[in-house]
Write an enzyme that holds these catalytic residues in place. Sequence first.
Site, mmCIF file in Angstrom:
data_model
loop_
_atom_site.group_PDB
_atom_site.id
_atom_site.type_symbol
_atom_site.label_atom_id
_atom_site.label_comp_id
_atom_site.label_asym_id
_atom_site.label_seq_id
_atom_site.Cartn_x
_atom_site.Cartn_y
_atom_site.Cartn_z
ATOM 1 N N ASP A 1 0.842 -1.191 0.000
ATOM 2 C CA ASP A 1 0.000 0.000 0.000
ATOM 3 C C ASP A 1 0.883 1.250 0.000
ATOM 4 O O ASP A 1 1.953 1.240 -0.601
ATOM 5 C CB ASP A 1 -0.927 -0.042 1.230
ATOM 6 C CG ASP A 1 -2.280 0.610 0.957
ATOM 7 O OD1 ASP A 1 -2.311 1.823 0.711
ATOM 8 O OD2 ASP A 1 -3.306 -0.099 0.979
ATOM 9 N N SER B 1 -11.077 -0.801 -1.117
ATOM 10 C CA SER B 1 -9.802 -0.761 -0.382
ATOM 11 C C SER B 1 -10.005 -1.076 1.088
ATOM 12 O O SER B 1 -9.109 -1.594 1.748
ATOM 13 C CB SER B 1 -9.174 0.636 -0.476
ATOM 14 O OG SER B 1 -8.408 0.780 -1.627
ATOM 15 N N HIS C 1 -3.785 6.022 3.460
ATOM 16 C CA HIS C 1 -4.456 4.817 2.970
ATOM 17 C C HIS C 1 -3.821 3.540 3.512
ATOM 18 O O HIS C 1 -4.506 2.627 3.976
ATOM 19 C CB HIS C 1 -4.403 4.838 1.437
ATOM 20 C CG HIS C 1 -5.257 3.828 0.747
ATOM 21 N ND1 HIS C 1 -4.846 2.534 0.538
ATOM 22 C CD2 HIS C 1 -6.496 3.919 0.189
ATOM 23 C CE1 HIS C 1 -5.791 1.874 -0.116
ATOM 24 N NE2 HIS C 1 -6.802 2.694 -0.349
#
Length: 763
Positions: free
Chosen positions: A142, A545, A218
């Site tokens: 990520d 996600s 994220h």
Amino acid sequence: MASMASSTFFLSFFLLVLCLTVTAKMTYIVHMKHQDKPLSFETHHDWYSSSLQSLSSTPADSLLYSYTTAFNGFAASLDPEQAESLSKLDSVLGVYEDTIYTLHTTRTPQFLGLDTEFGLWAGHNTQQLEQASRDVIIGVLDTGVWPESKSFDDSDMPQIPSKWRGECESAPDFSPKLCNKKLIGARSFSKGYHMATGGGEIYKKPREIESPRDKDGHGTHTASTAAGSHIANASLLGYASGTARGMATQARVATYKVCWETGCFGSDILAGMDRAIQDGVDVLSLSLGGGSAPYYRDTISIGAFTAMEKGIFVSCSAGNSGPTKATLANVAPWIMTIGAGTLDRDFPAYAVLGNQIHYNGVSLYSGQGMGKKAVGLVYNKGSSSSNLCLPGSLDPALVLGKVVVCDRGTNARVEKGAVVRDAGGVGMILANTPVSGEELVADSHLLPCVAVGMKVGDLIRKYARSDPNPTAVLVFGGTVLNVRPSPVVAAFSSRGPNMVTPQILKPDVIGPGVNILAAWSEAIGPTGLAKDSRRTKFNIISGTSMSCPHISGLAALIKAAHPEWSPSAIKSALMTTAYIQDNTNSSLRDAADGSLSNPWAHGAGHVDPQKALSPGLVYDISTEEYIAFLCSLDYTIDHVRTIVKRPNITCSTKFKDPGALNYPSFSVLFGDKRVVRYTRELTNVGPARSIYKVTVNGPSTVGIAVRPRTLVFKSAGEKKRYTVTFVAKRGTSPMARSEFGSIVWGNAQNQVKSPVSFSWTLF
């Protein structure tokens, strides 16, 4: 003078040619015949370097990565001519341009039933399961990690498993000492990113520091969702207050930063997967993806095959391109493809118009409210750019001191709020369009904002256009639990059918992916906008996600409970125990338009971790069966070898139809046939002397026959086969729309469910 002008021209021309030369170079991934390495080279890396240097004018630093496990070959910086020359070498199987992939951007454990204390796992309790999961390592590819987050606190955790071979890298903003017994690995891979942004050349752009640190948020969010520790009193600026925790709170986390400002480059992703496999992860979680491509051209698919072969479970997000059909990413059958659904938690907000009508919406706005006094409401009747509230599109003279109605779409939802604020607006109503339908996604806006569905949006737009003096006031309602119905399939969740292999039904399952609270990077505000100066330890965001790491964490728990299970068995357990009814006991619905959902949207259904720990039966798949599947596709032997990485593959064994793979779901494509027949094999992972009877459900246009109709398992681990015949009834139009059904093997203890999709044409 003429001479000077001529000199200037040639200098400009030279610089232009130099620029073109600089920009002509790009990253290529080169597939080599692994077994062809000459004995004169000690390592494959040496051989790759020599192969590159055999090309004219190839600098020594052109070799970016040498892959050792996930792929047979390397990544290099080349111009098109060099790539062409390389592709002609006998030892080279293929040369491919690097591809760019994108990110698929506290109550969850309760909603999934993980906080309840009862027989989760036959003969064991929750505490024993958590203890067993301490040996499980989840690798997250990520945007990196914010290691200071309390979600990675290692209090009371035992020593790092001895099998671990990874490390925490040192960087100017990242000390290896920041890792601990919870966050046991942190690496970064940026050579593909640097190459794409002019790295190593004269005209290079400013770029991010090479570091595992998360500047985006994220990666921290996904890692903590999968395996974050218990954190009391977590919230986003007061919203969703409670205890935040990951799915597998005792599992270890290793992060691999492969995503940067401009995206996630295939060469970096492959390097991250390559390293994670060598480091010793048990689960790989990738909340990113691209479009659909043949498996031999899909970096994630290629790396995931090696991971699967080594017993590593790979979980990937399905994508955020719904509700449009055929928009899935990451559809390889050895990958678990995850769609998104809602939780039973909401963040209500209301738009009260001058006509005294109250309209419901959602919001995570946490600043000073608007008060009770209504202000002017404006919806620009001009260009679509102002309707969409694109940067620079709003006239301050029109919006100053007013609430602005903005259409959803094109630019980020939170950016629209910033555009309204910068133009002098005091509030925003974010109104859905047909693309987003009735789905409501809450955001932590920079100004008071209420997001509303398309139907409500149309009523508000009509009021703003027709009333001579339209007004509105926005009111915020905090956090509400036990929302009904839930779960609902998120409108943004990408949909089937699977365009790479139509005979494999995708997505596999859905999990929580809307308004998810998890840890956040303190390098950036909750909106992710540069002008957002707020800092928070947690954030609420949405996307497949977010659903992907939920399933990654659940897979870690199942692996802890059943360390001998293959990745395919774990996937089967999650799929065949998934549910397709919401908390009102009705069939799952689709947020796009409120209609009933189907397996192209929700796959096998919404995951149920308690049932997945004891599924009764599983559909297992060996590496050899996956190879037979690949050989049944219209691929060359070299294409198959690219994925499988074995030089001796001959495809002497193949399926007549790719749908013959022992998959836990069925996708029946009739085409020019009326009869499709598949044989499946079930493995008993429940008690000895288990008896299962079959129940079928299908449309009136298809006959379904299963033989035998009863399966008797005398012992644990025993395997039994059954054959199912699907017959398209005469008179059914070849253009008939797709239909759906199910095959269920059940007894008093277990219901082993498989969804079935039926199509008459190749979409």
